[in-house]
Design a protein around this motif. Structure first.
Motif, PDB file in Angstrom:
ATOM      1  N   GLU A  18      -0.543   7.147   1.089  1.00 19.67           N
ATOM      2  CA  GLU A  18      -1.671   7.487   1.391  1.00 19.67           C
ATOM      3  C   GLU A  18      -2.889   6.656   1.710  1.00 19.67           C
ATOM      4  OE1 GLU A  18      -5.085  10.092  -1.448  1.00 19.67           O
ATOM      5  OE2 GLU A  18      -3.272   9.397  -2.395  1.00 19.67           O
ATOM      6  N   GLU A  19      -2.604   5.490   1.100  1.00 22.97           N
ATOM      7  CA  GLU A  19      -3.502   4.092   1.459  1.00 22.97           C
ATOM      8  C   GLU A  19      -3.265   3.890   2.890  1.00 22.97           C
ATOM      9  OE1 GLU A  19      -3.680   2.124  -3.080  1.00 22.97           O
ATOM     10  OE2 GLU A  19      -2.228   1.530  -1.958  1.00 22.97           O
ATOM     11  N   SER A  75       0.913  -1.194   0.065  1.00 17.50           N
ATOM     12  CA  SER A  75       0.023  -0.102   0.084  1.00 17.50           C
ATOM     13  C   SER A  75       0.881   1.167   0.115  1.00 17.50           C
ATOM     14  CB  SER A  75      -1.094  -0.041   1.159  1.00 17.50           C
ATOM     15  OG  SER A  75      -1.760  -1.227   1.375  1.00 17.50           O
ATOM     16  N   SER A  76       0.316   2.349  -0.594  1.00 10.92           N
ATOM     17  CA  SER A  76       1.173   3.645  -0.618  1.00 10.92           C
ATOM     18  C   SER A  76       0.800   4.374   0.612  1.00 10.92           C
ATOM     19  CB  SER A  76       0.610   4.588  -1.833  1.00 10.92           C
ATOM     20  OG  SER A  76      -0.882   4.832  -1.453  1.00 10.92           O
ATOM     21  N   ASP A 111      -4.672   6.658   5.152  1.00  9.90           N
ATOM     22  CA  ASP A 111      -6.236   6.472   5.195  1.00  9.90           C
ATOM     23  C   ASP A 111      -6.830   5.181   5.890  1.00  9.90           C
ATOM     24  OD1 ASP A 111      -6.479   9.042   3.729  1.00  9.90           O
ATOM     25  OD2 ASP A 111      -6.774   7.974   1.914  1.00  9.90           O
ATOM     26  N   ARG A 112      -6.187   4.327   5.784  1.00 12.29           N
ATOM     27  CA  ARG A 112      -6.536   3.087   6.344  1.00 12.29           C
ATOM     28  C   ARG A 112      -6.397   3.163   8.160  1.00 12.29           C
ATOM     29  NH1 ARG A 112      -2.951  -0.835   4.652  1.00 12.29           N
ATOM     30  NH2 ARG A 112      -4.295  -1.189   2.763  1.00 12.29           N
TER      31      ARG A 112
END
Length: 284
Positions: free
Chosen positions: A48-49, A45-46, A52-53
């Protein structure tokens, strides 16, 4: 009960701390000024991902919906605030002691067309300008590291309605038996600073002390989860990102990345010795 020995920074010190650091985070990390959460070593995952998670994991624990009132204590530039509002339908109000970040967050809410659902205000999260029982839930993504924890938790309990929930992330020392620690700037300043030094910008408190902190604030503990395994990739990724974007940052802002890191963040050794927890409590 053990409480952090570090003196909490003043509003001015904290605003100064997040001035250049906030700009660096926005350029090289994300508009989420907090840990990322990766599912495991193979999770690609980036940033940002992953950030956000972590926001989503906390939003689920708020247990709010349309019509509920949520306070984001230490909201940064508002990205988590907006995300919580979108995912839950609740009305979310963010507070921060950086006027510049409040301006950015307010503009983001306007741009998203949610200025009636999501609002922001300059305020100290340890001395909130709200009546008792004003909110149904409170979110704090790592912001409590900059505060006197007992004072902050008592204040958050005050502004919650009965049954309201506090959901937060915090940082704790990984060494067994390690007591409360202050976090200062890196380099020689960190070596010279003592536990009572006014330059301490953040502090750690022990994982095992959280139950007492929560009960001392008049709250009841619902969950205390160590998520270090999922968040430990944050600091090496962040450092890599800072170095990758250093020339662009220095061209834009006229200050070196090294100067920002030396004056505004913890040393690498301190960061690698810190774990992350999720805490959920409610007001009886």
């Amino acid at each position: 009960m053990t409480s952090p020995s570090a003196v909490p920074p003043t509003a001015g010190q904290l605003a100064e701390f997040y001035g250049p650091l906030g700009s660096l985070l926005q350029l090289a990390w994300d508009d989420n000024f907090h840990f990322g959460y990766w599912e495991g070593p193979s999770d690609a995952s980036s940033v940002e991902e992953a950030t956000d998670r972590l926001t989503d994991l906390l939003a689920e624990r708020l247990r709010v919906g349309p019509g509920d009132r949520v306070l984001d204590a230490g909201c940064g530039i508002g990205k988590p605030t907006l995300r919580v509002a979108a995912s839950t339908g609740a009305r979310v109000h963010g507070v921060n002691i950086s006027e510049h970040h409040i301006e950015q967050a307010t503009e983001a809410a306007r741009a998203a067309g949610v200025a009636e659902q999501v609002t922001f205000q300059y305020a100290d999260a340890m001395e909130l300008p709200f009546a008792a029982g004003s909110f149904d839930a409170l979110l704090a993504l790592e912001s409590i590291v900059h505060m006197d924890r007992p004072k902050a938790l008592r204040e958050w309990a005050r502004v919650l309605a009965p049954g309201g929930r506090v959901v937060l992330t915090d940082v704790f020392p990984l060494e067994p038996g390690s007591g409360p620690q202050s976090l200062t700037g890196g380099g020689a300043a960190a070596d010279a600073a003592g536990p009572e030094d006014d330059s301490s910008i953040a502090s750690l408190t022990r994982f095992e002390d959280y139950a007492a902190l929560v009960s001392g604030a008049g709250l009841e503990l619902d969950e205390l989860t160590d998520v270090t395994e999922n968040t430990q990739g944050t600091f090496p990724r962040m450092l890599d990102a800072f170095l990758k974007h250093r020339r662009e940052f220095e061209r834009r802002h006229g200050v070196s990345v090294e100067d920002v890191l030396n004056s505004a963040t913890v040393s690498q050794s301190q960061a690698s010795a810190a774990g992350c927890l999720i805490m959920v409590a409610h007001k009886p």
